[in-house]
Design an enzyme around this catalytic site. Structure first.
Site, PDB file in Angstrom:
ATOM      1  CD  GLU B  29     -35.657  92.108 -70.282  1.00  0.00           C
ATOM      2  OE1 GLU B  29     -34.431  91.955 -70.219  1.00  0.00           O
ATOM      3  OE2 GLU B  29     -36.415  91.924 -69.318  1.00  0.00           O
ATOM      4  CB  ALA B  59     -40.618  95.542 -67.481  1.00  0.00           C
ATOM      5  CD  GLU B  60     -36.843  90.648 -66.308  1.00  0.00           C
ATOM      6  OE1 GLU B  60     -37.087  91.535 -65.474  1.00  0.00           O
ATOM      7  OE2 GLU B  60     -35.810  90.642 -67.008  1.00  0.00           O
ATOM      8  CD  GLN B  82     -32.141  90.020 -72.131  1.00  0.00           C
ATOM      9  OE1 GLN B  82     -31.410  90.336 -71.186  1.00  0.00           O
ATOM     10  NE2 GLN B  82     -32.160  90.695 -73.256  1.00  0.00           N
ATOM     11  CB  ALA B  84     -33.742  80.605 -65.673  1.00  0.00           C
ATOM     12  CG  PHE B  86     -32.740  88.149 -65.775  1.00  0.00           C
ATOM     13  CD1 PHE B  86     -31.715  87.953 -64.853  1.00  0.00           C
ATOM     14  CD2 PHE B  86     -32.401  88.618 -67.041  1.00  0.00           C
ATOM     15  CE1 PHE B  86     -30.391  88.194 -65.184  1.00  0.00           C
ATOM     16  CE2 PHE B  86     -31.079  88.878 -67.384  1.00  0.00           C
ATOM     17  CZ  PHE B  86     -30.072  88.656 -66.459  1.00  0.00           C
ATOM     18  CB  ILE B  87     -37.963  83.781 -64.170  1.00  0.00           C
ATOM     19  CG1 ILE B  87     -39.310  83.532 -64.863  1.00  0.00           C
ATOM     20  CG2 ILE B  87     -37.824  82.932 -62.905  1.00  0.00           C
ATOM     21  CD1 ILE B  87     -39.462  82.160 -65.468  1.00  0.00           C
ATOM     22  N   PRO B  89     -39.044  88.441 -60.802  1.00  0.00           N
ATOM     23  CG  PRO B  89     -37.948  90.354 -61.572  1.00  0.00           C
ATOM     24  CD  PRO B  89     -37.818  88.844 -61.481  1.00  0.00           C
ATOM     25  CG  HIS B 129     -26.036  86.427 -65.987  1.00  0.00           C
ATOM     26  ND1 HIS B 129     -25.689  87.272 -64.954  1.00  0.00           N
ATOM     27  CD2 HIS B 129     -26.636  87.206 -66.918  1.00  0.00           C
ATOM     28  CE1 HIS B 129     -26.041  88.509 -65.260  1.00  0.00           C
ATOM     29  NE2 HIS B 129     -26.625  88.503 -66.442  1.00  0.00           N
TER      30      HIS B 129
END
Lengths: 318, 327
Positions: B29, B59-60, B82, B84, B86-87, B89, B129
């Site tokens: 992204e 869209a991970e 972006q 960790a 968000f990993i 999914p 975050h």
């Protein structure tokens, strides 16, 4: 289409049917164990699709993969040996029923997690686009997979990047025991392509020639740079989701209605009434398929188990 | 040798790998036109073009799924997540697909892919975050997990990760991106995966750490050295597979071990190191193995004082060292 090709398609469908019937028997004898998802009733789908591909076109599918494996050219004996978990199986016994694969035949596997192979298909197609190849990635999956996020992300991405992917939904009416209309907001799976502005089609999956013709046309469009396409192939599985499925979710009359519409029977009638082949010739094809399956069962049963050290092999690539 | 920041080292590694091997591509992204959320890929889109530095949708699972497919094809994707946090999914794609491809195919398929993700707190990012996610992945055979603590290692380890035929998770301590500076060797070099580094020699006790907490451990070591405690600091660098020999040698020498990480304690990565040493270095130990980790709370809170209470730092590490040294 020359006569041999007609006969080859018949051979493939009969071979798949017989392999599946042999597997069901081996399963009932306790020689397979685990989970076994039969392709009976859906033979025309992968037979039609794969007969239309070129060798450079990749095929990747879900867990109901025996028919696809046979259609890409994996000998029945290597499929049956894998179902029995033998060292001689196409995945050396590590994979089993749901994880047949053979990259040499450009078959990138059966995949057991519903929908998870769709983003991978996007990556394979990205490779072709990057290399400037005109190969197409054919990604097959069931109707159940179209309700999970993987499907929507993958379709969107393939369209945004205009990738050479043929998405094939084998709509066999049920995601395990849940009918399509009880799980999907739209009854026709093809409608899901509309949200991604993607060309789409709906094909009768009980007619191998219709599937083949539709696939040939769509592959040409994709190869010419037309981008991805969602093809819904309407079919039906005669057996339960897997062996041991009590099938409380459907009526016996419904199964019978579809069986009267059997893809192998339809095709045989077509070949006979159009005088493309004689009954004797078709019987001979069936005999050849029976012979291959008999030998395949023997090979699978006589093959050795994998050695213990195989447990620790190939965890990492060197 | 020039001194650069951690994030500059990471950018240099990607730049040089893109130049060296045209199979290398970056997917993520905002990695392209925008240059990455932390500017890790700044300038690479302009230099290598949109075919090599690919902006993806938010869209991970697709970023990683596409990476796996491209890697199977024979490319060498570097996927950027972006944060960790968000990993998750993509968890299925990493654990179920990437980690198992080689095994299920008897070595026929390989997934030479790197997944880069900034991890850790201390920048006021709050609950989503600031997370440390290494323990989830260090549990999975088939994956490699790498966490650098300084620019020279970051550059050399990332190059090794790109060239490795296996899927590598590369977690970067984002608080250190511009804080941690250091000299980087000239020219092309790699740092091998699976090898720890003794970044400070000492005879009194061993501190095992990685990433941001390794940076703090070095600072703590200076403080306690003034008090006469000589610590040996081990920077694990690779968490899976980890360097067992270096750990055993150090514990043989010091007899005491403090393990430090920012991720929370229970089931954290330190538990594996502690269990390994308890099993294999029991007779060398003069004190119980000690762990200093983030507290067992669901996430790093936003409030700055609460964030400080959460985070391990040099002062907390120095206190733990003193207690262990006195045992």
């Amino acid at each position: 289409m020359d006569k041999q090709l007609y006969l080859d398609l018949y051979y493939q469908m009969v071979l798949i049917r017989l392999v599946e019937e042999a597997s069901a028997q081996l399963y009932q004898q306790g020689k397979i164990g685990g989970f076994l998802h039969l392709y009976i009733g859906q033979e025309a789908v992968s037979t039609g699709i794969i007969s239309a591909r070129q060798p450079k076109d990749r095929v990747i599918t879900a867990y109901r993969d025996h028919g696809v494996a046979i259609n890409v050219g994996i000998p029945a004996k290597l499929v049956l040996a894998e179902l029995l978990g033998k060292a001689t199986g196409v995945s050396k016994g590590k994979g089993g029923s749901m994880h047949l694969a053979d990259v040499k035949r450009n078959f990138w596997g059966g995949h057991a997690i519903v929908g998870a192979h769709l983003p991978i298909a996007v990556g394979l197609a990205l490779g072709d686009q990057y290399q400037g190849s005109d190969a197409v990635t054919i990604c097959m999956f069931g109707d159940g997979a179209t309700n999970i996020g993987f499907f929507h992300e993958a379709l969107n991405l393939s369209k945004v990047w205009n990738l050479p992917v043929l998405w094939v939904c084998e709509n066999n009416q049920y995601g395990m025991g849940t009918a399509v209309e009880r799980a999907s907001a739209v009854k026709e799976i093809r409608q899901k392509a509309l949200g991604y502005n993607m060309p789409n089609s709906r094909v009768n999956g009980m007619d191998v020639l219709e599937v083949r013709q539709a696939t040939l046309e769509v592959l040409d469009q994709i190869r010419a740079g037309g981008g991805p396409h969602l093809m819904e192939v309407v079919t039906y599985r005669y057996r339960g989701h897997s062996m041991g499925d009590p099938e409380r979710y459907r009526q016996a009359e419904e199964v019978k209605r579809w069986q009267e519409n059997d893809p192998i029977g339809i095709y045989r009638r077509h070949l006979e009434t159009r005088s493309i082949a004689t009954p004797e010739e078709l019987d001979e094809v069936e005999r050849r398929a029976e012979q291959e399956v008999t030998e395949a069962v023997r090979f699978a049963e006589e093959s050795p188990e994998p050695p213990p050290e195989a447990l620790f092999e190939d965890i990492y690539a060197e | 040798m020039p001194e650069i920041t951690l994030i500059e080292a990471i950018r240099q590694a990607m730049d040089e790998e893109l130049a060296r091997d045209e199979r290398v591509v970056i997917i993520g992204e905002d990695v392209g036109k925008r240059g990455g959320v932390f500017r890790a890929t700044q300038g690479l889109y302009e230099k290598y073009g949109p075919q090599r530095v690919i902006d993806s949708p938010l869209a991970e699972l697709s970023i990683v799924g596409v990476g796996i497919g491209a890697a199977l094809y024979g490319m060498r994707p570097i996927c950027e997540i972006q944060f960790a946090d968000f990993i998750y999914p993509a968890f299925n794609q990493i654990v179920n697909e990437a980690a198992k491809m080689c095994y299920r195919s008897n070595g026929e398929w390989t997934v030479p892919m790197v997944i880069r993700a900034p991890y850790g707190g201390g920048i006021g990012g709050g609950l989503y975050h600031s997370q440390s996610v290494e323990a989830f992945f260090a549990h999975v055979p088939g994956l490699k997990v790498v966490i650098p603590s300084n620019p020279a290692d970051a550059k050399g380890l990332l190059k090794s990760a790109v060239r490795d035929p296996n899927p590598v998770l590369f977690f970067e301590p984002k608080k250190g991106y511009r804080l941690i500076r250091g000299e980087v060797p000239e020219g092309d070099y790699t740092v091998p995966l699976g090898k720890a580094k003794i970044s400070r020699q000492g005879a009194d006790l061993t501190v095992v750490s990685y990433g941001m907490t390794h940076y703090y451990a070095l600072k703590a070591a200076q403080v306690v050295a003034a008090e006469g405690i000589e610590t040996e600091i081990i920077d694990l660098r690779t968490l899976l597979p980890f360097d067992k020999e270096t750990l055993l040698q150090s514990v043989k020498k010091t007899g005491k071990v403090l393990i430090v990480h920012e991720d929370n304690l229970t089931g954290g990565y330190g538990a594996e190191i502690a269990a390994f040493l308890a099993e294999h270095a029991f007779t060398d130990l003069d004190a119980p193995i000690r762990r200093l980790a983030g507290p067992d709370v669901p996430a790093v809170p936003f409030s700055h004082p609460m964030q400080d209470w959460f985070m391990p730092n040099a002062e907390k590490i120095a206190t733990a060292i003193r207690e262990l040294a006195a045992f």
